[in-house]
Design an enzyme around this catalytic site. Sequence first.
Site, PDB file in Angstrom:
ATOM      1  N   HIS A 256       0.847  -1.197   0.000  1.00 38.73           N
ATOM      2  CA  HIS A 256       0.000   0.000   0.000  1.00 38.73           C
ATOM      3  C   HIS A 256       0.869   1.229   0.000  1.00 38.73           C
ATOM      4  O   HIS A 256       1.920   1.244   0.629  1.00 38.73           O
ATOM      5  CB  HIS A 256      -0.922   0.021   1.227  1.00 38.73           C
ATOM      6  CG  HIS A 256      -2.110   0.897   1.016  1.00 38.73           C
ATOM      7  ND1 HIS A 256      -2.065   2.253   1.199  1.00 38.73           N
ATOM      8  CD2 HIS A 256      -3.357   0.605   0.583  1.00 38.73           C
ATOM      9  CE1 HIS A 256      -3.246   2.760   0.895  1.00 38.73           C
ATOM     10  NE2 HIS A 256      -4.041   1.792   0.519  1.00 38.73           N
ATOM     11  N   ASP A 307      -8.027  -5.352  -0.529  1.00 41.22           N
ATOM     12  CA  ASP A 307      -8.479  -6.194  -1.638  1.00 41.22           C
ATOM     13  C   ASP A 307      -8.186  -7.675  -1.442  1.00 41.22           C
ATOM     14  O   ASP A 307      -8.815  -8.506  -2.098  1.00 41.22           O
ATOM     15  CB  ASP A 307      -7.800  -5.735  -2.947  1.00 41.22           C
ATOM     16  CG  ASP A 307      -8.354  -4.403  -3.419  1.00 41.22           C
ATOM     17  OD1 ASP A 307      -9.587  -4.252  -3.382  1.00 41.22           O
ATOM     18  OD2 ASP A 307      -7.559  -3.526  -3.795  1.00 41.22           O
TER      19      ASP A 307
END
Length: 370
Positions: A256, A307
Amino acid sequence: MTATKGLEGIVATTSSISSIIDGVLTYRGIDIDDLAEHASFEEVVYLLWYGKLPNKSELEQLHRDLSDSAAVADSVIQQIKLYPKNTNSMAALRSAVSALALYDNEANDMSREANLRKAIRLQAQLPTIIAAFARIRAGQEPIAPKANVSIAYNFLYMLTGKEPESIAVEALDKALVLHADHELNASTFAARVTVATLSDIYSGVTSAIGALKGPLHGGANEAVMAMLEEIGTASNVEAYISEKLANKEKIMGFGHRVYKNGDPRAKHLQKMSAELGKITDNMNWYNMSIKIEEMVTGQKGLKPNVDFYSASVYTSLEIPRDLFTPIFAISRVSGWTAHILEQYENNRLIRPRAEYTGPVNQKYVPIESR
Ligand code: ACO
């Protein structure tokens, strides 16, 4: 002028909608862990738009407004029927949302009141569009939205034509809460850039859908499921992941830009993935996911993002893989519209600069001399 690749670390706006501070995500100052535990998606939608949790009558009014707005113009449904059968689901959503503007009399009314009404319509109609698209491509008729049910319930109902089980509604509702907003992520930034030209809310949301589609952003949840299907079973994980890492390939659902010590949303989805695996008597996706996490975190220090476990959660809910990213949009449209409203409130054109790296002092060469 020196460019910062990917605008990493650049603070591009002020916002009072959501924050990521020391790895803690809040919506309007409320920790996502608290909201995931206690709030419904509709409460979160209200929170993002109005800056406070709704009281009982405010929440009931929002439910009524969403319910009253959930049907999509028949002209848009007729257009969806003309899309090629193999159309990418996010491309279909992007086109249909853009088309909504053509049938909205208020599309170009820039007052806050009209924009709030359009935000309600967008929030209410994205699930209807996605369910209609999924049914039409399968040769089935779309199902009209049901009145007085939650967005999560309605989506599952319109998709399958059956009354969804409460466990499925609760799981989807929680996933929607977790995906609703995320500071200045790529799709939200795209929405804000678009409306900062004083373009309309439909243009902003259409831009955002286009940005969400990519596999480095919302498209990663589908890519994770494609990977799990390719791996097949937990005993194949080690060889598959070792090879990917050795080839320096990215493992979807990990890493991320902002979180370096883990995405706070992932643990909720992991828990849901385990619970749904048990209920559906299929732990295969969860077991594989856990093994992948052990390897990727152990060897690369990369943690799962939102996700990664949402892929197995949606699969346990029997949702087709290519609807995962559209479901992300069902949730994130709440955040996009909140940011669009905020951008209009205190607008300035977003127009950064580029560091020029091309040739200099060139001269025009006549075509016969090239
Ligand atoms: N698998 C393997 N290596 C990775 C991964 C990954 N998933 N993510 C980052 N890395 C490595 C990169 O290869 C790079 O290594 P290097 O320095 O040796 O070249 C380093 O970590 C930094 O990665 P960047 O891609 O530069 O990090 P950035 O902040 O630009 O990207 C992103 C963040 C796009 C999320 C990235 O981690 C990624 O591609 N992950 C996979 C896709 C994904 O899951 N996206 C969803 C993100 S959450 C969301 O949008 C909803």
